[in-house]
Write an enzyme that holds these catalytic residues in place. Structure first.
Site, short mmCIF file in Angstrom:
data_model
loop_
_atom_site.label_atom_id
_atom_site.label_comp_id
_atom_site.label_asym_id
_atom_site.label_seq_id
_atom_site.Cartn_x
_atom_site.Cartn_y
_atom_site.Cartn_z
N SER A 120 0.80 -1.33 0.09
CA SER A 120 0.04 -0.02 0.03
C SER A 120 0.77 1.22 0.01
O SER A 120 2.03 1.28 0.70
CB SER A 120 -1.11 0.04 1.28
OG SER A 120 -1.76 -1.18 1.14
N ILE A 131 -6.32 7.74 2.05
CA ILE A 131 -6.58 6.86 1.00
C ILE A 131 -5.47 6.06 0.79
O ILE A 131 -4.46 6.52 0.53
CB ILE A 131 -6.79 7.86 -0.30
CG1 ILE A 131 -7.76 8.89 -0.19
CG2 ILE A 131 -7.07 6.82 -1.47
CD1 ILE A 131 -9.24 8.62 -0.01
N GLU A 132 -6.08 4.76 0.88
CA GLU A 132 -4.81 3.77 0.58
C GLU A 132 -4.97 3.10 -0.59
O GLU A 132 -6.20 2.51 -1.18
CB GLU A 132 -4.99 2.66 1.91
CG GLU A 132 -4.13 1.70 1.81
CD GLU A 132 -4.49 0.57 3.11
OE1 GLU A 132 -3.62 -0.42 3.15
OE2 GLU A 132 -5.26 1.09 3.89
N VAL A 133 -4.01 3.13 -1.49
CA VAL A 133 -3.99 2.61 -2.77
C VAL A 133 -2.71 1.43 -2.71
O VAL A 133 -2.11 1.41 -2.26
CB VAL A 133 -3.24 3.70 -4.11
CG1 VAL A 133 -3.40 2.92 -5.30
CG2 VAL A 133 -4.13 4.74 -4.09
#
Length: 138
Positions: A120, A131-133
């Site tokens: 992440s 916001i975690e991608v």
């Protein structure tokens, strides 16, 4: 276990709602930075609302101070912590975020996702939501 417990359970998330300070700025960020699609839609009372679509889900947007009923007990911009999965490599995301001037708060770091391990990156949207991608790892 009672019979009704087996039948009465949720299957998946359809949508969630974000309360935001600026719908145009939020739509810009989520479409340009995260690749979602902004969509305006009409509701039963004839008014128009905005949503962000991705995969089989969407995020409905409420303008802070003008939320739609029913709503959360305390709708607040910047209170969300969301994780989105991607197929693009983390290195590509780092380059993409740099191009868009988005600061990475943390990562890449290993995490535990809903279906297994993920890698992440953490960023903030215009309302400072976390916001975690994430990319699933094997």
């Amino acid at each position: 276990m009672q019979h009704s417990e087996i039948q009465c359970r949720v299957r998946e998330l359809d949508h969630l709602v974000l309360t935001v300070a600026s719908i145009p700025e939020t739509v810009r960020f989520y479409t340009q930075v995260l690749g979602m699609r902004g969509q305006q839609f009409q509701v039963a009372d004839g008014s128009k609302r905005w949503a962000l679509r991705f995969g089989q889900s969407k995020i409905n947007l409420h303008q802070k101070g003008r939320e739609f009923d029913p709503k959360a007990a305390q709708p607040t911009a910047g209170s969300a912590d969301l994780c989105f999965l991607t197929d693009a490599p983390i290195a590509d995301w780092i380059r993409h975020l740099t191009i868009h001037g988005v600061q990475i708060e943390d990562g890449p770091v290993p995490r535990s996702g809903a279906t297994g391990p993920i890698t992440s990156l953490y960023i903030r949207d215009p309302d400072r939501n976390l916001i975690e991608v994430s990319v699933p790892t094997v």
